[in-house]
Design a protein around this motif. Structure first.
Motif, PDB file in Angstrom:
ATOM      1  N   HIS A  41     -28.918  51.961  39.764  1.00 26.96           N
ATOM      2  CA  HIS A  41     -28.393  53.157  39.812  1.00 26.96           C
ATOM      3  C   HIS A  41     -27.000  53.602  38.199  1.00 26.96           C
ATOM      4  O   HIS A  41     -27.032  53.970  37.640  1.00 26.96           O
ATOM      5  N   GLU A  77     -34.843  51.185  44.582  1.00 24.91           N
ATOM      6  CA  GLU A  77     -34.698  51.873  43.744  1.00 24.91           C
ATOM      7  C   GLU A  77     -34.307  50.938  43.238  1.00 24.91           C
ATOM      8  O   GLU A  77     -33.650  49.965  42.940  1.00 24.91           O
ATOM      9  N   VAL A  91     -34.484  49.770  37.763  1.00 23.24           N
ATOM     10  CA  VAL A  91     -34.427  49.911  37.130  1.00 23.24           C
ATOM     11  C   VAL A  91     -34.931  48.270  35.677  1.00 23.24           C
ATOM     12  O   VAL A  91     -34.263  47.086  35.944  1.00 23.24           O
ATOM     13  N   SER A 142     -28.827  52.421  35.152  1.00 23.06           N
ATOM     14  CA  SER A 142     -29.041  54.150  34.368  1.00 23.06           C
ATOM     15  C   SER A 142     -28.420  55.243  34.107  1.00 23.06           C
ATOM     16  O   SER A 142     -28.499  55.975  33.275  1.00 23.06           O
ATOM     17  N   LYS A 186     -27.136  53.266  27.883  1.00 14.64           N
ATOM     18  CA  LYS A 186     -28.044  53.266  27.082  1.00 14.64           C
ATOM     19  C   LYS A 186     -28.168  53.186  26.102  1.00 14.64           C
ATOM     20  O   LYS A 186     -27.172  51.557  26.258  1.00 14.64           O
ATOM     21  N   ASP A 218     -32.497  53.235  26.855  1.00 13.03           N
ATOM     22  CA  ASP A 218     -32.030  53.694  27.539  1.00 13.03           C
ATOM     23  C   ASP A 218     -32.556  53.546  28.949  1.00 13.03           C
ATOM     24  O   ASP A 218     -34.265  53.274  29.165  1.00 13.03           O
ATOM     25  N   PRO A 219     -31.831  52.684  30.004  1.00 12.33           N
ATOM     26  CA  PRO A 219     -32.783  52.038  31.115  1.00 12.33           C
ATOM     27  C   PRO A 219     -32.510  53.929  31.783  1.00 12.33           C
ATOM     28  O   PRO A 219     -32.281  54.755  32.269  1.00 12.33           O
ATOM     29  N   GLU A 220     -34.056  53.324  32.958  1.00 11.07           N
ATOM     30  CA  GLU A 220     -35.074  54.389  33.470  1.00 11.07           C
ATOM     31  C   GLU A 220     -35.046  54.359  34.788  1.00 11.07           C
ATOM     32  O   GLU A 220     -35.834  53.371  35.332  1.00 11.07           O
ATOM     33  N   LEU A 221     -34.285  54.839  35.767  1.00 11.10           N
ATOM     34  CA  LEU A 221     -34.219  54.500  37.137  1.00 11.10           C
ATOM     35  C   LEU A 221     -35.505  55.202  38.119  1.00 11.10           C
ATOM     36  O   LEU A 221     -36.470  55.543  37.671  1.00 11.10           O
ATOM     37  N   GLN A 222     -36.028  53.386  38.315  1.00  7.72           N
ATOM     38  CA  GLN A 222     -37.479  54.097  38.974  1.00  7.72           C
ATOM     39  C   GLN A 222     -37.226  53.950  40.880  1.00  7.72           C
ATOM     40  O   GLN A 222     -35.989  53.163  41.166  1.00  7.72           O
TER      41      GLN A 222
END
Length: 146
Positions: free
Chosen positions: A66, A24, A26, A69, A73, A13-17
């Motif tokens: 974005h 932002e 990923v 994220s 998935k 699953d990509p997680e936004l940082q």
């Protein structure tokens, strides 16, 4: 010219940082199947699960990050367009290391995390919201063009 187009599936699953500058991003890994030789395909014809793949590190920024994220998935099929970027660094042991990653500029979402299909090209300039696709119940027989 440094351009790449890849089709694959997300391995997690990509997680936004958020970077220190507020942008932002990923980071994700894309599993891309290798094209197999005729001989290899023949040797493994009885094994439907046999497939070789490359696992390529990717990074996407801002709107594209974005979008990934929110709508993707683990296992989501996507098509990415971008460029390869290489870098060097020295690790804690003093060894020089090299890395290559795909800097993603555009993403085509081939399905959403909720399972609906999307064939529209989704680039950072477009909205992160998926287009509303009518369901079969919403379409009247008179509206079908054939």
């Amino acid at each position: 010219m440094n351009t790449t187009t890849l089709y694959g599936r997300l391995t997690a699953d990509p997680e936004l940082q958020t970077a220190s500058n507020g942008n932002e991003f990923v980071r994700f890994t894309l599993a891309v199947d290798r094209r197999l030789s005729r001989k290899t395909r023949e040797e493994h014809k009885d094994d439907p699960n046999f497939q070789k793949a490359d696992f390529l590190p990717c990074v996407a920024w801002k709107g594209t990050a974005h979008l990934l994220s929110v709508h993707c998935k683990k296992g989501s099929p996507i098509n990415v367009k971008g460029r390869l970027e290489s870098s060097t660094y020295t690790n804690k042991q003093g060894e020089r290391r090299y890395s290559v990653e795909v800097r993603v500029d555009e993403v085509d979402l081939l399905s959403y995390a909720n399972g609906s299909k999307n064939t529209a090209n989704t680039t950072p300039a477009k909205s992160a919201e998926p287009p509303a696709a009518p369901s079969a119940q919403d379409i009247e027989d008179e509206e079908i063009p054939f």
